[in-house]
Design a protein around this motif. Structure first.
Motif, PDB file in Angstrom:
ATOM      1  N   VAL A  97       0.885  -1.175   0.000  1.00 21.05           N
ATOM      2  CA  VAL A  97       0.000   0.000   0.000  1.00 21.05           C
ATOM      3  C   VAL A  97       0.918   1.218   0.000  1.00 21.05           C
ATOM      4  O   VAL A  97       1.508   1.556   1.024  1.00 21.05           O
TER       5      VAL A  97
ATOM      6  N   GLU B 257       2.694   5.035  -0.289  1.00 24.22           N
ATOM      7  CA  GLU B 257       2.494   6.357   0.311  1.00 24.22           C
ATOM      8  C   GLU B 257       1.508   7.121  -0.591  1.00 24.22           C
ATOM      9  O   GLU B 257       1.615   7.054  -1.813  1.00 24.22           O
TER      10      GLU B 257
ATOM     11  N   ARG C 184      -1.628   6.597  -1.049  1.00 25.80           N
ATOM     12  CA  ARG C 184      -2.849   5.796  -1.271  1.00 25.80           C
ATOM     13  C   ARG C 184      -3.145   5.317  -2.688  1.00 25.80           C
ATOM     14  O   ARG C 184      -3.335   4.135  -2.876  1.00 25.80           O
ATOM     15  N   HIS C 185      -3.250   6.194  -3.680  1.00 20.81           N
ATOM     16  CA  HIS C 185      -3.482   5.742  -5.067  1.00 20.81           C
ATOM     17  C   HIS C 185      -4.695   4.848  -5.256  1.00 20.81           C
ATOM     18  O   HIS C 185      -4.600   3.740  -5.754  1.00 20.81           O
ATOM     19  N   ILE C 186      -5.836   5.343  -4.857  1.00 23.49           N
ATOM     20  CA  ILE C 186      -7.068   4.625  -5.193  1.00 23.49           C
ATOM     21  C   ILE C 186      -7.588   5.210  -6.517  1.00 23.49           C
ATOM     22  O   ILE C 186      -7.055   6.206  -6.998  1.00 23.49           O
TER      23      ILE C 186
ATOM     24  N   GLY D  69      -9.654  11.589   3.525  1.00 26.36           N
ATOM     25  CA  GLY D  69      -8.311  10.997   3.465  1.00 26.36           C
ATOM     26  C   GLY D  69      -8.234   9.677   4.228  1.00 26.36           C
ATOM     27  O   GLY D  69      -7.675   8.692   3.740  1.00 26.36           O
TER      28      GLY D  69
ATOM     29  N   GLN E 207     -10.041   6.962   2.387  1.00 31.05           N
ATOM     30  CA  GLN E 207      -9.248   6.511   1.227  1.00 31.05           C
ATOM     31  C   GLN E 207      -8.137   5.562   1.680  1.00 31.05           C
ATOM     32  O   GLN E 207      -7.819   4.586   1.001  1.00 31.05           O
ATOM     33  N   GLN E 208      -7.560   5.859   2.857  1.00 31.81           N
ATOM     34  CA  GLN E 208      -6.523   4.956   3.383  1.00 31.81           C
ATOM     35  C   GLN E 208      -7.136   3.588   3.697  1.00 31.81           C
ATOM     36  O   GLN E 208      -6.534   2.548   3.410  1.00 31.81           O
TER      37      GLN E 208
ATOM     38  N   ALA F 206      -7.510   1.814   0.489  1.00 36.22           N
ATOM     39  CA  ALA F 206      -6.226   1.330  -0.040  1.00 36.22           C
ATOM     40  C   ALA F 206      -5.787   0.060   0.700  1.00 36.22           C
ATOM     41  O   ALA F 206      -5.331  -0.902   0.081  1.00 36.22           O
ATOM     42  N   ILE F 207      -5.959   0.039   2.021  1.00 31.44           N
ATOM     43  CA  ILE F 207      -5.581  -1.152   2.794  1.00 31.44           C
ATOM     44  C   ILE F 207      -6.496  -2.322   2.409  1.00 31.44           C
ATOM     45  O   ILE F 207      -6.046  -3.453   2.227  1.00 31.44           O
TER      46      ILE F 207
ATOM     47  N   LEU G 255       2.929  -1.428   4.413  1.00 32.39           N
ATOM     48  CA  LEU G 255       2.089  -0.229   4.582  1.00 32.39           C
ATOM     49  C   LEU G 255       2.984   0.990   4.713  1.00 32.39           C
ATOM     50  O   LEU G 255       3.798   1.057   5.639  1.00 32.39           O
TER      51      LEU G 255
ATOM     52  N   PRO H 272       0.395   4.879   6.874  1.00 34.61           N
ATOM     53  CA  PRO H 272      -1.062   4.945   6.863  1.00 34.61           C
ATOM     54  C   PRO H 272      -1.624   6.137   7.636  1.00 34.61           C
ATOM     55  O   PRO H 272      -2.778   6.506   7.424  1.00 34.61           O
TER      56      PRO H 272
END
Ligand SMILES: Nc1ncnc2c1ncn2[C@@H]1O[C@H](COP(=O)(O)OP(=O)(O)OP(=O)(O)O)[C@@H](O)[C@H]1O
Ligand SMILES: [Mg+2]
Length: 251
Positions: A93, A95, A97-99, A152, A155-156, A159-160, A173, A176
């Protein structure tokens, strides 16, 4: 209870040995070595620019290395492409996030199952979707909301969750807690701890040293590209002098 005594453990699941990474003339990592054992949460701490993200990117094959070994379940990963490393069981995952902002929460999660093709894997996808929704009920409530409109912290969580759906023996990770409201950071860290209790091995990179030490078994402190300190997280938390010496600005 987890067995936190490293001397009683067998081979590490992941072992980084004498890793060197440079960006052009800038040496970001020089001779970094550490181990992660099955079922542990290991934190890699350190201030801005210490080399934490570089270490994770090298492990997941996103950037090339200039020396050293990355042994994962007995195999050296150096030179193996990132997409193959995911298939071998290291899920990252990154830094920031990148969703997918234009896809809904549900679609973001389904895409993470792209490696699943057989019918029994489709069943696995739906089981894992249920699992992440149980870990993060906030995501279930927002399953039809666009990823880009989540906070934010949410979104984290997404991502997880995506990484958990892809599934892997080791979860990497990268910060996070970055840029997230304290209440949500607490929720996310509690969930990381819950995930670990199910047996998931986690390498956690954090600037938020206190939060990371609270949930991790063992920690390493990176300083300008080298490991400056390592120890059992609980012992480091109880040793104020050492904690201040190595983590002063991150406490
Ligand atoms: N793409 C790049 N090109 C050149 N130098 C880079 C690049 N990425 C990182 N660096 C440098 O490598 C060093 C380590 O950076 P890295 O991002 O790994 O640190 P970090 O510990 O993750 O920091 P932070 O907590 O701020 O995320 C820094 O000096 C940084 O400027
Ligand atoms: Mg970083």
């Amino acid at each position: 209870m987890k067995n936190n005594n490293r001397s009683e453990k067998k081979n590490p699941i992941l072992e980084v040995e004498n890793l060197n990474v440079s960006y052009g003339k800038i040496k970001a990592l020089h001779g970094v070595s550490f181990q992660v054992y099955n079922g542990e949460i290991v934190s890699l701490l350190g201030s801005n620019g210490a080399g934490k993200t570089t270490t994770l990117n090298a492990i997941s094959g996103v950037i090339p290395t200039q020396g050293g070994n990355i042994n994962f379940m007995g195999e050296n990963l150096v030179g193996i492409k990132a997409h193959k490393i995911v298939k071998k069981g290291i899920v990252h995952v990154p830094e920031g996030r990148h969703i997918f902002p234009e896809l809904t929460v549900e679609e973001n999660l389904r895409i993470a199952g792209y490696l699943f093709s057989h019918a029994d894997e489709k069943k696995l996808l739906s089981e894992r979707m249920d699992y992440v929704y149980s870990l993060f009920p906030r995501l279930k409530e927002r399953m039809r909301q666009m990823g880009g409109t989540l906070s934010g912290g949410e979104q984290q969580m997404l991502a997880i969750s995506r990484a958990l759906i892809t599934g892997g023996d080791v979860l990497l990770l990268d910060e996070p807690s970055m840029g997230i409201a304290p209440r949500l950071v607490e929720e996310i860290f509690e969930t990381i701890f819950t995930i670990s209790k199910s047996g998931q091995t986690i390498l956690l990179v954090e600037q938020n040293a206190m939060m990371a030490m609270e949930i991790s078994d063992y920690c390493y402190v990176l300083e300008t590209g080298s490991i400056a300190f390592e120890g059992v997280s609980k012992a480091l938390m109880e040793n104020d002098a050492i904690a201040r010496a190595y983590l002063g600005e991150s406490l």
